[in-house]
Design a protein around this motif. Structure first.
Motif, PDB file in Angstrom:
ATOM      1  N   LEU A 294     -57.536  -5.659 -72.605  1.00  0.00           N
ATOM      2  CA  LEU A 294     -57.806  -6.118 -73.764  1.00  0.00           C
ATOM      3  C   LEU A 294     -57.486  -7.258 -74.087  1.00  0.00           C
ATOM      4  CD1 LEU A 294     -59.136  -2.947 -75.816  1.00  0.00           C
ATOM      5  CD2 LEU A 294     -60.600  -4.968 -75.514  1.00  0.00           C
ATOM      6  N   THR A 295     -55.608  -7.123 -73.974  1.00  0.00           N
ATOM      7  CA  THR A 295     -54.814  -8.743 -74.269  1.00  0.00           C
ATOM      8  C   THR A 295     -54.803  -9.377 -73.005  1.00  0.00           C
ATOM      9  OG1 THR A 295     -53.591  -6.712 -74.615  1.00  0.00           O
ATOM     10  CG2 THR A 295     -52.330  -8.938 -74.809  1.00  0.00           C
TER      11      THR A 295
ATOM     12  N   LEU B 177     -39.124  -8.772 -75.512  1.00  0.00           N
ATOM     13  CA  LEU B 177     -40.253  -8.096 -74.650  1.00  0.00           C
ATOM     14  C   LEU B 177     -41.277  -8.177 -74.745  1.00  0.00           C
ATOM     15  CD1 LEU B 177     -41.418  -4.944 -75.829  1.00  0.00           C
ATOM     16  CD2 LEU B 177     -39.262  -4.507 -74.998  1.00  0.00           C
ATOM     17  N   CYS B 178     -42.103  -8.081 -73.785  1.00  0.00           N
ATOM     18  CA  CYS B 178     -43.449  -8.260 -73.768  1.00  0.00           C
ATOM     19  C   CYS B 178     -44.157  -6.819 -74.586  1.00  0.00           C
ATOM     20  CB  CYS B 178     -44.687  -8.418 -72.415  1.00  0.00           C
ATOM     21  SG  CYS B 178     -43.722 -10.422 -71.746  1.00  0.00           S
ATOM     22  N   GLU B 179     -44.542  -6.794 -75.934  1.00  0.00           N
ATOM     23  CA  GLU B 179     -44.815  -6.051 -77.152  1.00  0.00           C
ATOM     24  C   GLU B 179     -46.455  -6.182 -77.397  1.00  0.00           C
ATOM     25  OE1 GLU B 179     -43.815  -2.218 -78.490  1.00  0.00           O
ATOM     26  OE2 GLU B 179     -43.211  -3.230 -76.775  1.00  0.00           O
ATOM     27  N   LEU B 180     -47.583  -5.381 -77.315  1.00  0.00           N
ATOM     28  CA  LEU B 180     -48.079  -5.562 -77.491  1.00  0.00           C
ATOM     29  C   LEU B 180     -48.564  -6.394 -78.711  1.00  0.00           C
ATOM     30  CD1 LEU B 180     -51.347  -5.495 -76.858  1.00  0.00           C
ATOM     31  CD2 LEU B 180     -51.441  -3.018 -77.885  1.00  0.00           C
TER      32      LEU B 180
ATOM     33  N   ASN C 129     -58.514  -5.774 -80.397  1.00  0.00           N
ATOM     34  CA  ASN C 129     -57.808  -5.078 -80.010  1.00  0.00           C
ATOM     35  C   ASN C 129     -57.039  -4.352 -81.164  1.00  0.00           C
ATOM     36  OD1 ASN C 129     -57.783  -8.207 -78.419  1.00  0.00           O
ATOM     37  ND2 ASN C 129     -56.130  -6.862 -77.774  1.00  0.00           N
ATOM     38  N   GLU C 130     -56.984  -4.483 -82.588  1.00  0.00           N
ATOM     39  CA  GLU C 130     -56.307  -4.070 -83.490  1.00  0.00           C
ATOM     40  C   GLU C 130     -57.235  -2.839 -83.647  1.00  0.00           C
ATOM     41  OE1 GLU C 130     -55.620  -5.709 -86.996  1.00  0.00           O
ATOM     42  OE2 GLU C 130     -55.266  -8.127 -85.958  1.00  0.00           O
ATOM     43  N   LEU C 131     -58.322  -2.114 -83.087  1.00  0.00           N
ATOM     44  CA  LEU C 131     -59.266  -1.147 -83.419  1.00  0.00           C
ATOM     45  C   LEU C 131     -58.202  -0.491 -81.819  1.00  0.00           C
ATOM     46  CD1 LEU C 131     -61.619   0.360 -84.494  1.00  0.00           C
ATOM     47  CD2 LEU C 131     -63.140  -0.658 -83.290  1.00  0.00           C
TER      48      LEU C 131
ATOM     49  N   ILE D  50     -57.633   3.783 -82.403  1.00  0.00           N
ATOM     50  CA  ILE D  50     -58.022   4.610 -81.489  1.00  0.00           C
ATOM     51  C   ILE D  50     -56.999   4.718 -80.606  1.00  0.00           C
ATOM     52  CG2 ILE D  50     -59.587   4.586 -80.151  1.00  0.00           C
ATOM     53  CD1 ILE D  50     -61.763   2.887 -81.417  1.00  0.00           C
ATOM     54  N   SER D  51     -56.523   4.206 -79.998  1.00  0.00           N
ATOM     55  CA  SER D  51     -55.418   4.716 -78.942  1.00  0.00           C
ATOM     56  C   SER D  51     -54.156   5.887 -79.051  1.00  0.00           C
ATOM     57  CB  SER D  51     -54.662   3.814 -78.118  1.00  0.00           C
ATOM     58  OG  SER D  51     -53.281   4.276 -77.491  1.00  0.00           O
TER      59      SER D  51
END
Length: 316
Positions: free
Chosen positions: A163-164, A179-182, A196-198, A202-203
């Motif tokens: 998704l990213t 760092l490559c943080e979501l 992406n936020e959803l 959910i995760s």
């Protein structure tokens, strides 16, 4: 869509790091280097101790070994990049390099959540079902629990990174992070990030909250059982077997929830943006360093093994 993907893949992101002040960069480099060395040495030592002491060949230490492996990999996927970016003037990282780091960290983070839940269930079985413990926590179940945790972590990471991968970045490619943080990518995107936020929520609900719920339920039963023990010495002994796990879980979930279970809008305040940079330090470097110390200090078998090995070296 294909043109957008090709454009995204060609990006090189600039990791702005923690600070641009030279003397602070030196301080951060020394601190992160010390923590990294302690993390690797502490977790490796714990893995070796468990391997050489048959008394530690139990389900709890099987899970703890996996936790140490996760901590080593977690720290190794992040801290070396921080150290290099602190020293080098070129702080750019390729799209694939960023996605790889994100994939590894998300996989390990989700797996660690589930391993904590599995360890809580193990303590529940040991204290609340002591006569059936060996039957319940047999080798096959332990293997399936660990394999399942890793599988869920990989699947979750694949979904989040994919998704990213489809996000659109229009203006600055400066990533206000080390760092490559979501969350940093979601905040930087100029396109629609609602999906992406959803997916993050959910995760977090499925993996984070379900794991946390399982831990809470397990410890409600454990504490209820301990309180029924007449002997104060028996209560203390039973609680001591859970104290290390409770300490680590409290530290971990306190930081991870503050990071992922809150809105990450593009209009976040300065404080929120700084928190997005500071909080990950706790669960990517500090907690992996503390885990082996917490478990080792509170376990007599681990301490005895270390003492015996030290004595053998002294005699030789």
């Amino acid at each position: 869509m294909e043109q957008q993907l090709n454009q995204t893949i060609s990006y090189r992101f600039i990791l702005l790091g923690l600070s641009n002040v030279p003397h602070l960069q030196v301080i951060f480099f020394i601190i992160f280097l010390i923590m990294y060395v302690m993390t690797i040495s502490g977790n490796l030592l714990l893995i070796i101790v468990v391997a050489i002491n048959p008394a530690l060949h139990s389900p709890m230490f099987f899970f703890l070994t996996n936790l140490s492996i996760i901590d080593i990999c977690f720290s190794s996927s992040i801290v070396p990049v921080i150290l290099m970016n602190t020293l080098l003037t070129d702080r750019s990282i390729s799209f694939w390099g960023c996605m790889t780091q994100m994939f590894i960290s998300l996989t390990l983070g989700a797996t660690e959540n589930l391993i904590f839940a599995v360890m809580a269930y193990d303590r529940f079985a040991a204290i609340c079902r002591p006569l059936h413990y060996r039957t319940i926590m047999n080798k096959a179940l332990c293997f399936y629990l660990v394999a399942g945790s890793w599988s869920v972590g990989l699947i979750n990471s694949f979904i989040q990174v994919t998704l990213t991968f489809h996000l659109q970045f229009c203006n600055s490619l400066n990533l206000n992070h080390y760092l490559c943080e979501l969350p940093a990518f979601i905040r930087m995107s100029c396109g629609d990030t609602s999906l992406n936020e959803l997916s993050v929520y959910i995760s977090g609900a499925i993996i984070g909250m379900c794991s946390f719920y399982m831990i809470v339920i397990s410890y409600i039963h454990i504490i209820t059982k301990i309180l029924k023990i007449i002997s104060s010495q028996g209560r203390q002994k039973s609680f001591s077997t859970c104290a290390s796990h409770l300490t680590v879980v409290t530290l971990y979930y306190g930081t991870i929830m503050s990071m992922y279970l809150r809105p990450h809008s593009k209009n976040n305040s300065y404080y929120s943006k700084q928190a997005d940079k500071v909080v990950p330090i706790l669960y990517t470097t500090v907690i992996p360093m503390l885990n082996p110390l917490i478990y080792s200090v509170r376990n007599q078998d681990v301490k005895n093994t270390l003492i015996n090995q030290w004595k053998k070296k002294q005699y030789h």
